[in-house]
Design a protein around this motif. Sequence first.
Motif, short mmCIF file in Angstrom:
data_model
loop_
_atom_site.label_atom_id
_atom_site.label_comp_id
_atom_site.label_asym_id
_atom_site.label_seq_id
_atom_site.Cartn_x
_atom_site.Cartn_y
_atom_site.Cartn_z
N VAL A 84 -14.84 -25.44 35.77
CA VAL A 84 -13.84 -25.72 36.81
C VAL A 84 -14.50 -25.73 38.19
CG1 VAL A 84 -11.73 -24.86 37.91
CG2 VAL A 84 -11.94 -24.81 35.43
N LEU A 85 -15.43 -24.79 38.42
CA LEU A 85 -16.14 -24.76 39.70
C LEU A 85 -17.03 -25.99 39.87
CD1 LEU A 85 -17.11 -20.99 39.90
CD2 LEU A 85 -15.35 -22.17 41.19
N THR A 128 -22.12 -33.34 32.68
CA THR A 128 -21.41 -34.17 31.70
C THR A 128 -20.40 -33.34 30.91
OG1 THR A 128 -23.37 -35.56 31.49
CG2 THR A 128 -21.72 -35.74 29.75
N ASP A 129 -20.82 -32.19 30.39
CA ASP A 129 -19.93 -31.36 29.58
C ASP A 129 -18.81 -30.75 30.42
OD1 ASP A 129 -21.74 -32.01 27.63
OD2 ASP A 129 -22.42 -29.95 27.24
N LYS A 133 -14.80 -31.40 29.94
CA LYS A 133 -13.91 -30.27 29.66
C LYS A 133 -12.83 -30.09 30.71
CE LYS A 133 -13.90 -25.28 28.99
NZ LYS A 133 -14.68 -24.05 28.98
N SER A 134 -13.20 -30.17 31.98
CA SER A 134 -12.27 -29.75 33.03
C SER A 134 -11.82 -30.83 34.00
CB SER A 134 -12.90 -28.60 33.83
OG SER A 134 -13.13 -27.50 33.01
N CYS A 135 -12.54 -31.94 34.10
CA CYS A 135 -12.12 -32.99 35.03
C CYS A 135 -12.55 -34.36 34.52
CB CYS A 135 -12.66 -32.73 36.44
SG CYS A 135 -14.44 -32.46 36.54
N PRO A 136 -11.85 -34.86 33.51
CA PRO A 136 -12.24 -36.16 32.93
C PRO A 136 -12.23 -37.30 33.94
CG PRO A 136 -10.37 -35.18 31.74
CD PRO A 136 -10.73 -34.26 32.85
N VAL A 142 -20.00 -39.26 37.04
CA VAL A 142 -21.15 -38.51 36.59
C VAL A 142 -22.02 -39.36 35.67
CG1 VAL A 142 -21.89 -36.53 35.22
CG2 VAL A 142 -20.12 -36.24 36.93
N ALA A 143 -21.40 -40.05 34.72
CA ALA A 143 -22.15 -40.88 33.77
C ALA A 143 -22.92 -41.98 34.50
CB ALA A 143 -21.21 -41.48 32.73
#
Length: 149
Positions: A84-85, A128-129, A133-136, A142-143
Amino acid sequence: MQISKLEMRILMGIAVVVIAILAVVIVPRLIGSAPVTESTIAQVTPTPTPSPIDTPTPTPTPTAQSEQQILDSIVTSTVSVYSVLVCDSLTQYAALSIPEIISKVLAEYPTTGLSEKSRQIMAQRVLTDSTAKSCPDQSARVASGIAAG
């Protein structure tokens, strides 16, 4: 109600005993080591020196971790605790490119036991992970930033 000097001394004595018990019994157990006694120090047994014929082939110790295992452990724990951070930081630093963010993070948070290449991979995997998990909504940024990187 006033406390007399004798009562004060008794209370101080009780406090000293409680602190001593904490220091000797509880604190070493919390740290994970038992108190060392003289008997354990005195029980040193010499190990026989093997001859060249008896020397076995060295095997890797089971506690030693490979760089890949260290990398996986760091990524897993970081994502589970800080995803989340990470997403908040991606939003806060929207003006920076992903390679710039990775460089800043690696400059601030050095990791021990990893090569420079593994540190880069670790940073990319955490980003990426964490986004998955927290901000699709940040995943595409990022990708593409990692691919351009």
